[in-house]
Design an enzyme around this catalytic site. Structure first.
Site, PDB file in Angstrom:
ATOM      1  N   HIS A  95       1.920  -0.346   3.833  1.00 27.76           N
ATOM      2  CA  HIS A  95       0.697   0.368   3.445  1.00 27.76           C
ATOM      3  C   HIS A  95       0.699   1.844   3.850  1.00 27.76           C
ATOM      4  O   HIS A  95      -0.219   2.583   3.490  1.00 27.76           O
ATOM      5  CB  HIS A  95      -0.516  -0.361   4.032  1.00 27.76           C
ATOM      6  CG  HIS A  95      -1.764  -0.217   3.231  1.00 27.76           C
ATOM      7  ND1 HIS A  95      -2.926  -0.902   3.507  1.00 27.76           N
ATOM      8  CD2 HIS A  95      -2.068   0.565   2.150  1.00 27.76           C
ATOM      9  CE1 HIS A  95      -3.873  -0.565   2.629  1.00 27.76           C
ATOM     10  NE2 HIS A  95      -3.381   0.327   1.798  1.00 27.76           N
ATOM     11  N   ASP A 119      -8.506  -4.915   2.686  1.00 23.14           N
ATOM     12  CA  ASP A 119      -7.456  -5.114   3.693  1.00 23.14           C
ATOM     13  C   ASP A 119      -7.962  -6.106   4.741  1.00 23.14           C
ATOM     14  O   ASP A 119      -9.159  -6.153   5.023  1.00 23.14           O
ATOM     15  CB  ASP A 119      -7.186  -3.746   4.365  1.00 23.14           C
ATOM     16  CG  ASP A 119      -5.820  -3.636   5.007  1.00 23.14           C
ATOM     17  OD1 ASP A 119      -5.402  -4.589   5.694  1.00 23.14           O
ATOM     18  OD2 ASP A 119      -5.175  -2.591   4.825  1.00 23.14           O
ATOM     19  N   HIS A 121      -6.979  -5.683   7.729  1.00 22.30           N
ATOM     20  CA  HIS A 121      -6.992  -4.811   8.899  1.00 22.30           C
ATOM     21  C   HIS A 121      -7.683  -3.490   8.573  1.00 22.30           C
ATOM     22  O   HIS A 121      -7.886  -3.183   7.398  1.00 22.30           O
ATOM     23  CB  HIS A 121      -5.550  -4.562   9.366  1.00 22.30           C
ATOM     24  CG  HIS A 121      -4.740  -5.822   9.484  1.00 22.30           C
ATOM     25  ND1 HIS A 121      -3.980  -6.321   8.449  1.00 22.30           N
ATOM     26  CD2 HIS A 121      -4.630  -6.708  10.497  1.00 22.30           C
ATOM     27  CE1 HIS A 121      -3.408  -7.458   8.829  1.00 22.30           C
ATOM     28  NE2 HIS A 121      -3.793  -7.732  10.068  1.00 22.30           N
ATOM     29  N   ASP A 123      -6.550  -0.412   9.564  1.00 19.45           N
ATOM     30  CA  ASP A 123      -5.560   0.664   9.399  1.00 19.45           C
ATOM     31  C   ASP A 123      -6.064   1.987   9.954  1.00 19.45           C
ATOM     32  O   ASP A 123      -5.750   3.056   9.428  1.00 19.45           O
ATOM     33  CB  ASP A 123      -5.151   0.804   7.920  1.00 19.45           C
ATOM     34  CG  ASP A 123      -4.382  -0.409   7.422  1.00 19.45           C
ATOM     35  OD1 ASP A 123      -4.080  -1.312   8.229  1.00 19.45           O
ATOM     36  OD2 ASP A 123      -4.085  -0.464   6.206  1.00 19.45           O
ATOM     37  N   HIS A 136       2.077   1.280   9.470  1.00 18.13           N
ATOM     38  CA  HIS A 136       1.231   0.713   8.414  1.00 18.13           C
ATOM     39  C   HIS A 136      -0.162   0.334   8.944  1.00 18.13           C
ATOM     40  O   HIS A 136      -1.035  -0.002   8.148  1.00 18.13           O
ATOM     41  CB  HIS A 136       1.911  -0.467   7.701  1.00 18.13           C
ATOM     42  CG  HIS A 136       1.994  -1.727   8.509  1.00 18.13           C
ATOM     43  ND1 HIS A 136       2.173  -2.967   7.927  1.00 18.13           N
ATOM     44  CD2 HIS A 136       1.952  -1.943   9.845  1.00 18.13           C
ATOM     45  CE1 HIS A 136       2.212  -3.882   8.885  1.00 18.13           C
ATOM     46  NE2 HIS A 136       2.088  -3.297  10.039  1.00 18.13           N
ATOM     47  N   ASP A 215      -4.439  -3.917   0.127  1.00 18.89           N
ATOM     48  CA  ASP A 215      -3.404  -4.491   0.981  1.00 18.89           C
ATOM     49  C   ASP A 215      -3.434  -5.986   0.704  1.00 18.89           C
ATOM     50  O   ASP A 215      -4.470  -6.644   0.879  1.00 18.89           O
ATOM     51  CB  ASP A 215      -3.718  -4.187   2.449  1.00 18.89           C
ATOM     52  CG  ASP A 215      -2.598  -4.618   3.392  1.00 18.89           C
ATOM     53  OD1 ASP A 215      -2.024  -5.705   3.181  1.00 18.89           O
ATOM     54  OD2 ASP A 215      -2.311  -3.877   4.345  1.00 18.89           O
ATOM     55  N   ASP A 217      -2.622  -8.445   2.224  1.00 25.26           N
ATOM     56  CA  ASP A 217      -3.018  -9.361   3.300  1.00 25.26           C
ATOM     57  C   ASP A 217      -4.537  -9.556   3.371  1.00 25.26           C
ATOM     58  O   ASP A 217      -5.027 -10.392   4.133  1.00 25.26           O
ATOM     59  CB  ASP A 217      -2.399  -8.977   4.650  1.00 25.26           C
ATOM     60  CG  ASP A 217      -2.914  -7.669   5.228  1.00 25.26           C
ATOM     61  OD1 ASP A 217      -4.045  -7.258   4.905  1.00 25.26           O
ATOM     62  OD2 ASP A 217      -2.163  -7.041   6.018  1.00 25.26           O
ATOM     63  N   GLU A 260       2.156  -3.877   0.625  1.00 26.06           N
ATOM     64  CA  GLU A 260       2.596  -4.933   1.555  1.00 26.06           C
ATOM     65  C   GLU A 260       3.182  -6.177   0.884  1.00 26.06           C
ATOM     66  O   GLU A 260       3.260  -7.230   1.534  1.00 26.06           O
ATOM     67  CB  GLU A 260       1.455  -5.335   2.511  1.00 26.06           C
ATOM     68  CG  GLU A 260       0.969  -4.213   3.427  1.00 26.06           C
ATOM     69  CD  GLU A 260       1.884  -3.935   4.621  1.00 26.06           C
ATOM     70  OE1 GLU A 260       2.691  -4.811   4.993  1.00 26.06           O
ATOM     71  OE2 GLU A 260       1.792  -2.807   5.158  1.00 26.06           O
TER      72      GLU A 260
END
Ligand code: MN
Length: 290
Positions: A95, A119, A121, A123, A136, A215, A217, A260
């Protein structure tokens, strides 16, 4: 923009970024190549008359040196494609490519735009807060101008109030503090369930132009196992597709990033197929904006 429209939808450029230096598991460097070898480009060309595919490969080297350079290169390419009236779709790679994608769009797009960052997360790390040191986990912070020289983007590409974080469920306290300090809207899984994904996305995009950074994930690992940092309890792929497709069709959507994809963790090409379906939605629907 109009002049570049073809009969089968808007002109698009897919930019693959073969870089995994920003992740602890670098397998996502092989993502764009795996999608190409799987025939994604050929199948998508059957849907549109005007699709270009470019691919960047990260050179060997130290992440802190290579990634900012790669981001500058990507930003230049994204800005160039936008300047030609082409819709950019960036496919990672880890990412950290976002540092280039959104810098390029900021450069090329005259008007203000919001960014929807989907996402697991936040980031929002900088090297001094990151437990892993992986870049990332830092691209949104870099875009806001946070972090050491060389990594932080100056002038900042984004301000926090332009950004909505969606689907987040794994973060460190320092990152959460940054969301408040910078006025970043956070929509966690509970809020997405309460509002419904379509309503949440409508609120996040607002009435003006917007970009989407996805992302993979963010999606539940059951639907998108091909990522380096899976986080259980994510957005279901079908729901995301249903909610995202009309947005990708909108002329207010200025760019899409899908990061990702790690082919080494994929199961039965599930994640690869999902990436292709999302890109396909952008291509298919672009002919008849709502
Ligand atoms: Mn991310």
């Amino acid at each position: 923009m109009e002049a570049d429209m073809t009969g089968s939808g808007r002109a698009m450029t897919i930019l693959g970024v073969g870089c995994g230096l920003g992740a602890r598991d670098g397998g996502c460097a092989d993502g764009p190549r795996a999608l190409r070898r799987g025939g994604m480009g050929e199948r998508l060309r059957g849907l549109t008359e005007d699709l270009h595919c470019l691919e960047l490969q990260a050179p060997l080297g130290d992440a802190q040196t290579v990634i900012p350079r790669l981001a500058d290169h990507l930003a230049t390419l994204v800005a160039k494609e936008c300047g030609r009236g082409r819709f950019p779709i960036v496919i990672g790679g880890d990412h950290s490519c976002a540092m280039g994608t959104w810098a390029g769009l900021r450069q090329a797009h005259g008007a203000a735009f919001r960014l929807i960052w989907i996402d697991a997360h936040m980031d929002l790390h900088t090297p001094d807060t990151s437990p892993s040191g992986a870049l990332h986990g830092m691209p949104l912070a870099c875009l806001l101008g946070l972090g050491p020289p060389g990594l932080a983007r100056h002038p900042p590409v984004l301000t926090g109030t332009e950004v909505t974080l969606m689907g987040v469920r794994s973060w460190e306290p320092e990152e959460e503090a940054r969301t408040s300090r910078h006025g970043i809207r956070v929509m966690g899984m509970a809020e997405l369930k309460r509002l419904g994904l379509a309503a949440a996305l409508a609120e996040a995009t607002g009435p003006g132009d917007f970009g989407i950074s996805l992302d993979l994930d963010a999606i539940d690992p059951a639907d998108a196992p091909g990522v380096g940092t899976p986080a259980p309890g994510g957005i279901r792929a079908d729901e995301l597709l249903d909610a995202l497709a009309p947005l990708l069709a909108s002329p207010r959507c200025i760019g899409l990033e899908i990061a990702e994809y790690n082919p080494h963790h994929d199961i039965d090409q599930r994640t690869a197929a999902l990436v292709e379906t999302i890109v396909e939605a952008a291509i298919r629907s672009s002919g008849d904006p709502p």
